[in-house]
Design a protein around this motif. Structure first.
Motif, PDB file in Angstrom:
ATOM      1  N   ILE A  37     -17.755   2.189  -4.461  1.00 13.38           N
ATOM      2  CA  ILE A  37     -16.816   2.192  -3.160  1.00 13.38           C
ATOM      3  C   ILE A  37     -15.781   3.507  -3.384  1.00 13.38           C
ATOM      4  N   GLY A  38     -16.050   4.362  -2.585  1.00 14.54           N
ATOM      5  CA  GLY A  38     -15.158   5.602  -2.925  1.00 14.54           C
ATOM      6  C   GLY A  38     -15.646   6.408  -3.951  1.00 14.54           C
TER       7      GLY A  38
ATOM      8  N   ASP B 101     -12.895  -5.061 -11.296  1.00 13.44           N
ATOM      9  CA  ASP B 101     -12.401  -3.699 -10.520  1.00 13.44           C
ATOM     10  C   ASP B 101     -12.599  -2.511 -11.456  1.00 13.44           C
TER      11      ASP B 101
ATOM     12  N   GLU C 212       1.202   4.015  -3.082  1.00 10.49           N
ATOM     13  CA  GLU C 212       1.127   5.443  -2.911  1.00 10.49           C
ATOM     14  C   GLU C 212       1.980   6.336  -3.584  1.00 10.49           C
TER      15      GLU C 212
ATOM     16  N   GLY D 257      -6.432  -1.766  -3.560  1.00 12.58           N
ATOM     17  CA  GLY D 257      -6.350  -0.826  -2.332  1.00 12.58           C
ATOM     18  C   GLY D 257      -7.083  -1.399  -1.197  1.00 12.58           C
ATOM     19  N   PRO D 258      -7.013  -0.658   0.104  1.00 14.79           N
ATOM     20  CA  PRO D 258      -7.901  -1.047   1.297  1.00 14.79           C
ATOM     21  C   PRO D 258      -9.251  -0.946   1.176  1.00 14.79           C
ATOM     22  N   GLU D 259      -9.640   0.067   0.478  1.00 11.43           N
ATOM     23  CA  GLU D 259     -11.391   0.223   0.677  1.00 11.43           C
ATOM     24  C   GLU D 259     -11.867  -0.765  -0.233  1.00 11.43           C
ATOM     25  N   LYS D 260     -11.463  -0.840  -1.630  1.00 12.01           N
ATOM     26  CA  LYS D 260     -12.236  -1.767  -2.411  1.00 12.01           C
ATOM     27  C   LYS D 260     -11.903  -3.417  -2.007  1.00 12.01           C
TER      28      LYS D 260
ATOM     29  N   LYS E  31     -11.467  -4.499   1.080  1.00 12.01           N
ATOM     30  CA  LYS E  31     -12.349  -5.123   2.107  1.00 12.01           C
ATOM     31  C   LYS E  31     -13.697  -5.483   1.439  1.00 12.01           C
TER      32      LYS E  31
ATOM     33  N   GLU F  55       0.882  -1.292   0.075  1.00  8.68           N
ATOM     34  CA  GLU F  55       0.199  -0.067   0.088  1.00  8.68           C
ATOM     35  C   GLU F  55       0.956   1.172   0.109  1.00  8.68           C
TER      36      GLU F  55
END
Length: 181
Positions: A170-171, A141, A15, A23-26, A28, A11
Motif C-alpha cells: 500500500i503506497g 503494519d 502530519e 494513516g488513511p491509506e493503509k 482502508k 491525521e
C-alpha cells in the motif's frame, strides 16, 4: 459524525508532528479486514494516540471489545481521550509493555493489529499465540518500510506452517496479513 472528525484531527496532528499512525491509506485496508471478519475480540499492540483503534471500532459491532496496549503512558492517556471523544466505550487502553501485559490477559482474540517496536513483532506474536482463536487474523503494519527489522517475524508467519500469510503493498509500505490455520 464525530468519529470521522476525531480521525481527521488525528491525521492533521500526525502530519504536523510526524506521528507514525497507520494513516488513511493503509487504514482502508485495515478497515476492510475488520469488516470482513467481524471479530468479537481485538488486541492492538502499539496504540500511539488511538487512531487505528478508533478506525477498527468504527467498523465493528458494538458488542466487540478492543484491548489496546501502549508502552508510553502519556500516549496511552491521549489515546483514551481521543477514543472517548470519538464516543467508544468498548475500547480499553492499557499502559505497559505488551510482552508483559499480554500473558496476563484473560481473553482469546479473533483479530490482532501489531504496530509497535518492529524488532519485537515476533515476541508479541509468541506472547499472544496461545490466546488466538481459530482463524484469528494478525495484521502487522510496516511490513514494507521496516521489512528488515521485522525479518524474523515475517519469516515465522510465512514459513512456520501455523499461518497463511500475505503481503499487501500500500503506497510505499505494506501490511502483512496472517490467518491462523
Amino acid at each position: 459524525q464525530k468519529v470521522n472528525l476525531v480521525l481527521q484531527e488525528i491525521e492533521k496532528l500526525a502530519e504536523k508532528q510526524f506521528l507514525p499512525i497507520v494513516g488513511p491509506e493503509k487504514g482502508k485496508v485495515l478497515e476492510k479486514f475488520v469488516r470482513k471478519r467481524k471479530p468479537k475480540t481485538v488486541l492492538e499492540i502499539g496504540t500511539l494516540v488511538g487512531y487505528s483503534a478508533i478506525l477498527m471500532a468504527k467498523n465493528l459491532p458494538h458488542d466487540s471489545k478492543i484491548i489496546c496496549v501502549e508502552i508510553n503512558s502519556r500516549l496511552a492517556e491521549i489515546a483514551r481521550e481521543n477514543i472517548s471523544r470519538a464516543g467508544f466505550q468498548n475500547i480499553e487502553v492499557i499502559a505497559g509493555d505488551a510482552k508483559e501485559v499480554i500473558p496476563g490477559l484473560e481473553k482469546k482474540f479473533d483479530f490482532v493489529f501489531v504496530d509497535a517496536l518492529k524488532e519485537e513483532y515476533l515476541d508479541y506474536l509468541k506472547a499472544v499465540e496461545d490466546k488466538l482463536n481459530e482463524r484469528a487474523v494478525i495484521v502487522a503494519d510496516n511490513a514494507g518500510v521496516f521489512a528488515e527489522q521485522m525479518e524474523d517475524y515475517l519469516r515465522y508467519v510465512r514459513t512456520s506452517g501455523k499461518y497463511r500469510s500475505k503481503t499487501y503493498q500500500i503506497g510505499g509500505d505494506a501490511l502483512e496479513v496472517s490467518v491462523k490455520i
